[in-house]
Scaffold this motif. Structure first.
Motif, mmCIF file in Angstrom:
data_model
loop_
_atom_site.group_PDB
_atom_site.id
_atom_site.type_symbol
_atom_site.label_atom_id
_atom_site.label_comp_id
_atom_site.label_asym_id
_atom_site.label_seq_id
_atom_site.Cartn_x
_atom_site.Cartn_y
_atom_site.Cartn_z
ATOM 1 N N VAL A 1 -10.614 3.930 -6.470
ATOM 2 C CA VAL A 1 -11.443 3.179 -5.529
ATOM 3 C C VAL A 1 -12.515 4.104 -4.966
ATOM 4 O O VAL A 1 -12.213 5.192 -4.464
ATOM 5 N N ALA A 2 -13.752 3.681 -5.081
ATOM 6 C CA ALA A 2 -14.880 4.507 -4.649
ATOM 7 C C ALA A 2 -15.008 4.505 -3.130
ATOM 8 O O ALA A 2 -14.485 3.639 -2.425
ATOM 9 N N GLU A 3 -15.743 5.486 -2.618
ATOM 10 C CA GLU A 3 -16.077 5.499 -1.198
ATOM 11 C C GLU A 3 -17.148 4.436 -0.929
ATOM 12 O O GLU A 3 -18.152 4.353 -1.637
ATOM 13 N N ASN A 4 -16.924 3.631 0.085
ATOM 14 C CA ASN A 4 -17.819 2.509 0.399
ATOM 15 C C ASN A 4 -18.485 2.765 1.743
ATOM 16 O O ASN A 4 -17.845 2.684 2.786
ATOM 17 N N TYR A 5 -19.774 3.105 1.695
ATOM 18 C CA TYR A 5 -20.525 3.392 2.913
ATOM 19 C C TYR A 5 -21.336 2.156 3.305
ATOM 20 O O TYR A 5 -22.558 2.123 3.196
#
Length: 944
Positions: A167-171
């Motif tokens: 799961v990617a980092e979501n900014y």
């Protein structure tokens, strides 16, 4: 080695199963890199139709069947808050077909959208199975496991396979408006509340800015799935007299946010005092009272004068313009302060006809007569391309030049670029002036005729005059030319002035010429030039000194590093001779000058230096001696209203006097500018002396200026100059000046008729007290009478805005309609206005989140609005909220948070009706929303 270990791990349970008499399933799994995840599985097919018993099925294990599972569209990471689809390629090896299903098991809170069923899979064939799911936006970054459960057609569990999903980092942030007043009264603050929600999955550090004053927050950090509120307060000007709309914004930026996020809110600002519209067209006039004084050791005198000045249009169409000045009385001592009495007027009609009357100084040509300030007239008349001029001036104040001057001139515009002119003027001579090269000629009289040409284009400018003077004694000629030409990066400029020995004009027996070539290329600039000046001019010695003779040859090179830093170097050779008697200086010099300039937003600095060899031609010796000079000047803007400046100059040379001795002198200066407010400004400076080129004696002086403007009509000014008089012993002097100016408009024509309003305040409630409520309109503030009536007079025609001062309303009462009240006032009529007040209402409530069988309070912002009014409050942590002092009526209820709608079901009908003086209770129940996402078939482009 890695593949061998994996085979060993998966082989162990298979061996154990074989000893228990259960069907034997052999799994062989391998994994590639993250872009091509593969599961290779060997299965015995229990559904082989050719086998009639479990015993027969076990026989098939002699020839195991392999199943390959491969993700064709695997990605390095998956962004939360979005839908994703995995394309699984299944390939069966062996001889027998199989029927089985894949049942995915997703991490907690993930939503399954769709999963294809396999049905039958033939040996040696492959099939694409699509698995679609939704990752919640607040899912923490990192590795998550998706488990694929393999079952037969009866649902029996065969085997489970795990796949790692990163799961990617979501900014992701959400900035939205929570509450903002629709309108405020001028002078009140606009309080706006914004929300910042972190809809991503990582802690985010943010920077916020606004055009209002922001509330302080402990740390600019927003946790995942959290909300912070920011309050912006923006003041309004109580003296603003017009209806305006102000926009308040909040801008949010962050390290990992590609673009700034903004939220806006608009508020109408109603003036608490509407500016009275001017009923007359007025002509602007200034009336001033002046005081001047001079104080020395044994002398004290002062003068008092008054002046009346006007400058503006005389009509609404702006066709007639007038400028005049009347200063009196006449006093000889006024000349000591550089002013005199004056009576002058300038009138312009449509920019076609201009008339000058009274005291003026007329300057017609560069080569013509000197300016003769005095009583007279001048008329400029424009006729198509022509401008015709006639003038007359009779000096009345100074004996140096008191003979009349008159003449005519005509100019013709051949094109927009080229203009030709001819003039003829006549007068008498003057007594001897400051120049010893021009003899007095009081008995000489005659005319000067001049033709001129002026050409201007983008790259070329040519200005020239040719004059002839014809008098009772001499006939002579003069010429002047000024020329500049640009070509690409080069610019040439030059001029020439040549006048005859007996020429009758103000410049006589003179020669001046200059040539300069300038080059600029990006950051570089360079120039070379030569100047010779031997000008003799008729000037009044009361005000002027004779201009020195000089000759310069120079070359300059400059470089600008950027907008702040600039350097130049100049080499030159010059000769300079004083034309006063006795001479203070006459020298030759050759040297180099260097300069550095720094220009910043607040700080400015310049440094100048010169190294030279100087020969004093007044002395008996003729050798060159060393001379040098250095100076620096700096200024610093402390804040928007305060700045300081300093300067230091040091010189060492032998230019001055007869002795040829080198002298060293230092000058320094200090200054300050201070604006205490828009009304008060102060300027002061100290200078320790001035250049010996003006006089070789030292002169200290202090200047101070103060101006005070309490309003647009009044202005006070004070100036003082304290110094030591050059050439005198113990001759300190003080010049002081004071001035008061009153500005006003003289009425010329009535342009606005006015009317009035009869009004009444009333209520259906018997306990309403209608007395002493303030009503505001058009610059007027009045209070209501005992029965609630009021009268507003002298209102401008047209739309007027009327409103009440809320601070004076009876407790518990509000206006039934939205303010302000628009009333159209017509000429000679009284308009009616009735304003109803009602008892305020109250709405209480609670927000509850229903999660399974639990009920939790919700802290958020709630809006209450209808067509006329809008209110907003924040609930507490238990979900309780209350609206006080609202206008009774029907309202809609809304939650001020866009993200809550995606998580919870909000009742479709949220309305409340509240009666005057009553209280209503409203509960808002939020239920967890089942996510329903339709899967849309997508054409995948898969590659091996």
């Amino acid at each position: 080695m890695k593949n061998f270990v994996l085979k060993l791990i998966y082989a162990l349970p298979v061996c154990l199963l074989g000893h228990t008499g259960i069907a034997n399933y052999d799994f062989d799994t391998t994994m590639s890199n993250h872009n091509n995840i593969t599961r290779h599985t060997k299965l015995e097919n229990p559904y082989d139709t050719k086998s009639d018993s479990l015993k027969d099925k076990r026989k098939t294990t002699d020839k195991a069947i392999a199943l390959n599972i491969k993700i064709k569209n695997s990605k390095k990471n998956y962004l939360p808050g979005q839908k994703h689809t995995l394309a699984l390629e299944l390939e069966l090896e062996g001889e027998n077909a199989m029927i089985f299903n894949i049942e995915p098991k997703l991490p907690k809170d993930w939503k399954l959208i769709s999963s294809d069923k396999i049905s039958e899979l033939s040996p040696g064939k492959s099939k694409i199975v699509l698995l679609s799911f939704f990752i919640p936006a607040n899912t923490s970054p990192g590795t998550e496991i998706i488990t694929l459960k393999l079952t037969d057609k009866s649902g029996k569990h065969l085997r489970s396979e795990d796949f790692k999903i990163v799961v990617a980092e979501n900014y992701k942030l959400e900035v939205f408006l929570i509450s903002n007043p629709e309108s405020v009264k001028a002078g009140e603050e606009i309080i706006t509340i914004f929300g910042i929600r972190n809809t991503g999955n990582v802690l985010q550090e943010i920077q916020i800015s606004s055009n209002g004053l922001l509330s302080e927050i402990d740390m600019p950090l927003v946790k995942p799935d959290s909300l912070i509120t920011i309050t912006s307060s923006r003041p309004t000007n109580a003296k603003h007299y017009y209806l305006i709309t102000l926009s308040t914004y909040l801008e949010v930026t962050g390290t990992n946010i590609n673009e700034s996020l903004k939220s806006y809110a608009n508020t109408t600002v109603f003036p608490s005092k509407i500016k009275q519209r001017e009923a007359f067209f007025r002509f602007p006039i200034r009336a001033s009272f002046n005081y001047n004084s001079y104080t020395a050791k044994d002398i004290l005198f002062s003068t008092i004068s008054a002046e009346l000045a006007g400058d503006g249009y005389l009509d609404e169409k702006k066709q007639h313009h007038l400028n005049f000045l009347l200063r009196a009385p006449q006093q000889q001592t006024l000349k000591r302060f550089g002013v005199t009495d004056q009576y002058s007027l300038i009138y312009d009609y449509k920019n076609q006809t201009t008339i000058y009357l009274g005291d003026h100084a007329y300057f017609i040509n560069r080569l013509g007569f000197d300016n003769r300030y005095g009583m007279g007239f001048r008329i400029d008349q424009r006729v198509k391309r022509w401008i015709f001029t006639a003038f007359y001036s009779n000096p009345r104040l100074f004996s140096y030049n008191d003979t009349p001057l008159y003449g005519v001139q005509a100019k013709y515009a051949v094109t927009k670029k080229l203009q030709l002119g001819i003039s003829l003027s006549e007068s008498k001579g003057t007594i001897r002036g400051v120049s010893n090269k021009i003899d007095a000629n009081p008995d000489e009289q005659g005319q000067i005729a001049t033709v001129s040409l002026d050409y201007k284009s983008k790259n070329t400018h040519l200005e020239t005059e040719l004059s002839g003077s014809f008098t009772n004694l001499y006939t002579d000629y003069a010429g002047f030319i000024n020329y500049s030409q640009s070509y690409k990066k080069f610019t040439y400029s030059g001029n020439l002035t040549l006048t005859g020995e007996n020429y009758f004009g103000s410049i006589r027996n003179s020669l001046q010429y200059a040539n300069n070539l300038f080059y600029k290329n990006k950051k570089w600039n360079a120039s070379i030039g030569h100047i010779v000046s031997r000008v003799n001019q008729r000037l009044n010695p009361l005000f002027y000194a004779a201009e020195p003779y000089y000759e310069n040859s120079y070359a300059l090179l400059g470089y600008r590093f950027n907008q702040k830093h600039f350097v130049t170097i100049r080499v030159d050779q010059r000769k300079r001779e004083d034309q006063l008697e006795p001479k203070s200086y006459f020298y030759k010099e050759k040297g180099i000058t260097y300069r550095y300039l720094f220009s910043g937003e607040r700080f400015n600095f310049s440094f100048n230096g010169r190294l030279a060899k100087t020969r004093n031609l007044l002395s008996a010796t003729s050798n060159y001696r060393d001379s040098y000079a250095h100076s620096f000047n700096a200024s610093y803007l402390i804040d928007s209203g305060l700045s300081i400046r300093v300067g230091l100059n040091h010189n060492y040379n032998n230019r001055y006097g007869l002795s040829n001795l080198s002298t060293s002198y230092t000058r320094y200066s200090l200054g300050i500018n201070y604006s205490m407010s828009k009304a008060i400004r102060i300027n002061a400076s100290y200078n320790s002396g001035f250049s010996p080129e003006d006089t070789y004696l030292r002169r200290d002086f202090l200047n101070a200026n103060i101006s005070y403007k309490p309003s647009k009509n009044h202005l006070f000014e004070i100036r003082a100059n304290y110094y030591e008089n050059a050439g005198s012993v113990n001759r300190r002097e003080l010049l002081a000046f004071g001035k008061y100016t009153y500005s006003f408009g003289a009425p010329i024509k009535r342009i606005l008729e006015q009317g009035g309003i009869d009004g009444k305040l009333y209520s259906i409630h018997s306990d309403f007290e209608s007395e002493n409520i303030k009503i505001i309109a058009a610059g007027q503030r009045i209070t209501s009478k005992k029965n609630g009536s009021f009268r507003l007079n002298n209102l401008p025609l047209g739309t007027n805005y009327i409103f009440l001062d809320h601070a004076t309303l009876p407790e518990g009462f509000v206006e039934a309609k939205k303010a302000p009240y628009e009333v159209v006032v017509t000429q000679n009529k009284i308009a009616d206005l009735n304003i109803e007040l009602v008892k305020a209402a109250t709405v209480r409530g609670k927000i509850m989140k229903i999660i399974s069988r639990d009920t939790l309070g919700y802290k958020g912002y709630i809006k209450l609005n209808n067509e006329d009014f809008e209110y907003a409050v924040e609930s507490d942590v238990a979900g309780n909220f209350i609206f006080k002092n609202i206008v009774p009526g029907n309202y809609k209820i809304a939650l001020s948070n866009t993200s809550i709608e995606s998580e919870y079901q909000i009742p479709t009908t949220l309305n409340v009706q509240v009666a005057p003086g009553e209280e209503e209770n409203v509960d808002i129940r939020l239920k967890t929303k089942d996510r329903k996402i339709k899967f849309k078939t997508t054409n995948f482009n898969l590659s091996n």
